[in-house]
Design an enzyme around this catalytic site. Structure first.
Site, PDB file in Angstrom:
ATOM      1  N   HIS A  73      17.820  -2.749   4.106  1.00 42.46           N
ATOM      2  CA  HIS A  73      17.876  -2.020   2.822  1.00 42.46           C
ATOM      3  C   HIS A  73      18.751  -2.736   1.797  1.00 42.46           C
ATOM      4  O   HIS A  73      18.498  -2.649   0.595  1.00 42.46           O
ATOM      5  CB  HIS A  73      18.281  -0.551   3.016  1.00 42.46           C
ATOM      6  N   CYS A 122      -4.158  20.251  -5.177  1.00 45.07           N
ATOM      7  CA  CYS A 122      -4.030  21.455  -4.356  1.00 45.07           C
ATOM      8  C   CYS A 122      -4.743  22.648  -4.983  1.00 45.07           C
ATOM      9  O   CYS A 122      -4.685  23.756  -4.448  1.00 45.07           O
ATOM     10  CB  CYS A 122      -2.549  21.767  -4.171  1.00 45.07           C
TER      11      CYS A 122
END
Ligand SMILES: Cc1cc2nc3c(=O)[nH]c(=O)nc-3n(C[C@H](O)[C@H](O)[C@H](O)COP(=O)(O)O)c2cc1C
Ligand SMILES: *[C@@H]1O[C@H](CO)[C@@H](O)[C@H](O)[C@H]1NC(C)=O
Length: 327
Positions: free
Chosen positions: A172, A284
């Site tokens: 990271h 949705c």
């Protein structure tokens, strides 16, 4: 006393066991750590296959059991310092668990035309589930890797591939050092909450948490490469495009989290730019705010921030037979 033949054979077999185990360990070890060269070869193969898709007479049926198609080579260890002078713009492109992750292939395709752009993709575990070649607009992860300019796809497990020892690169941190711009599109409600509160429990949020908030004291600009922000184009930054269900978007906690990000906005000398969602019919079935900004507009902002110039690569990308990508 003579041992019977069968007992001798058994004894030999028993003596061989430790050697067999050692050999097994040896081969496991040499195949475990992927070399950069091997990775390059795999990328080339994937790209060639994407350019010359094999004719297949069967259209793949959508199936939840498509994870086999999704086997992705682990990228080799990254050292940002190896890439300082590659004369390329470095885009770290993350997607988190929103339906808008299915726009990622379009974004990548549009950005594949730039000759001097290098892209590394970050995916949360939820984001990967949207890209398993379960429908024509949802290609597999390996086929994303075949898109030009895509160097690697990183998932949480890649942070822990090799048990860490002193001096070894930390993924990271290297990703942050490598990136000129981190784009999180889409940014889920969950990941928005995490990054505004400083949680860093996965690869994406760890990169965000480890970002250089001093405006360049830690990460120095690379010579000859304009960065996305600052009057002198000398500042890196994080561009986020939240995307969520209308009810999630309207929830009061969303405004709180966004307000926190906006305290760190580039306009105020910070390092974050928020591309606010738009209103439309959501996947949705609800109508309202919360939809990710149009992918073409996101591509435009990325090109503008990195100083890439538009190449007009804005056709949609749709997977054809066999999960291969095509226009
Ligand atoms: C089919 C499906 C669609 C989803 N779409 C969204 C979405 O658009 N936005 C969102 O914030 N969460 C959405 N979620 C919920 C997130 O995936 C869930 O909160 C997840 O924990 C997010 O994890 P991440 O932020 O680590 O990617 C969806 C979940 C499912 C199963
Ligand atoms: C990449 O190409 C663009 C467009 O041609 C150019 O403006 C930019 O300066 C180039 N970047 C680098 C790092 O060479």
């Amino acid at each position: 006393m003579e041992m019977p033949e069968t007992d001798k054979a058994l004894a030999q077999l028993l003596r061989a066991i430790p050697y067999l185990i050692m050999m097994g360990c040896f081969f496991a070890a040499i195949t475990y750590i992927p070399s950069r060269r091997e990775h390059e070869i795999k990328l080339q193969k994937l790209r060639l296959e994407a350019q010359n898709p094999k004719q297949q007479d069967e259209t793949p049926k959508p199936s939840p059991q498509t994870s086999k198609n999704n086997e992705l080579p682990h990228p080799p260890p990254l050292k940002a310092s190896d890439h300082l002078t590659d004369a390329k713009h470095h885009l770290l492109l993350a997607a988190t668990g929103s339906v808008a992750t299915i726009k990622l292939p379009n974004i990548l395709h549009a950005l594949s035309h730039h000759p001097n752009l290098s892209i590394r993709i970050l995916l949360t575990p939820s984001a990967t589930t949207f890209l398993q070649s379960q429908s024509p607009e949802q290609p597999s992860l390996p086929s994303l890797l075949a898109i030009p300019n895509v160097e690697a796809i990183y998932r949480d497990e890649d942070e822990w591939l090799v048990p860490w020892t002193r001096g070894a690169p930390i993924l990271h941190i290297e990703l942050r050092r490598w990136a000129d711009l981190l784009v999180i599109a889409p940014l889920s409600a969950n990941s928005l909450a995490k990054i505004s509160l400083g949680l860093s429990s996965d690869l994406v949020s760890s990169v965000v948490r480890a970002w250089d908030s001093t405006g360049g004291l830690i990460d120095k600009p690379r010579p000859g490469v304009a960065l996305p922000y600052g009057e002198k184009r000398d500042r890196k930054g994080i561009l986020v495009a939240p995307a969520m269900n209308t009810a999630m978007w309207n929830h009061p906690v969303t405004a709180r989290h966004l307000a926190m990000l906006e305290e760190w906005s580039v306009e105020k000398g910070g390092w974050i730019e928020v591309l606010r969602p738009i209103e439309k019919d959501l996947a949705c079935g609800d109508m309202g705010g919360g939809a990710m900004k149009e992918w073409k507009d996101i591509v435009g902002v990325i090109e503008e921030r990195l100083g890439l110039g538009s190449t007009g690569g804005e056709e949609e990308y749709v997977a054809i037979k066999g999960g291969k990508l095509a226009k």
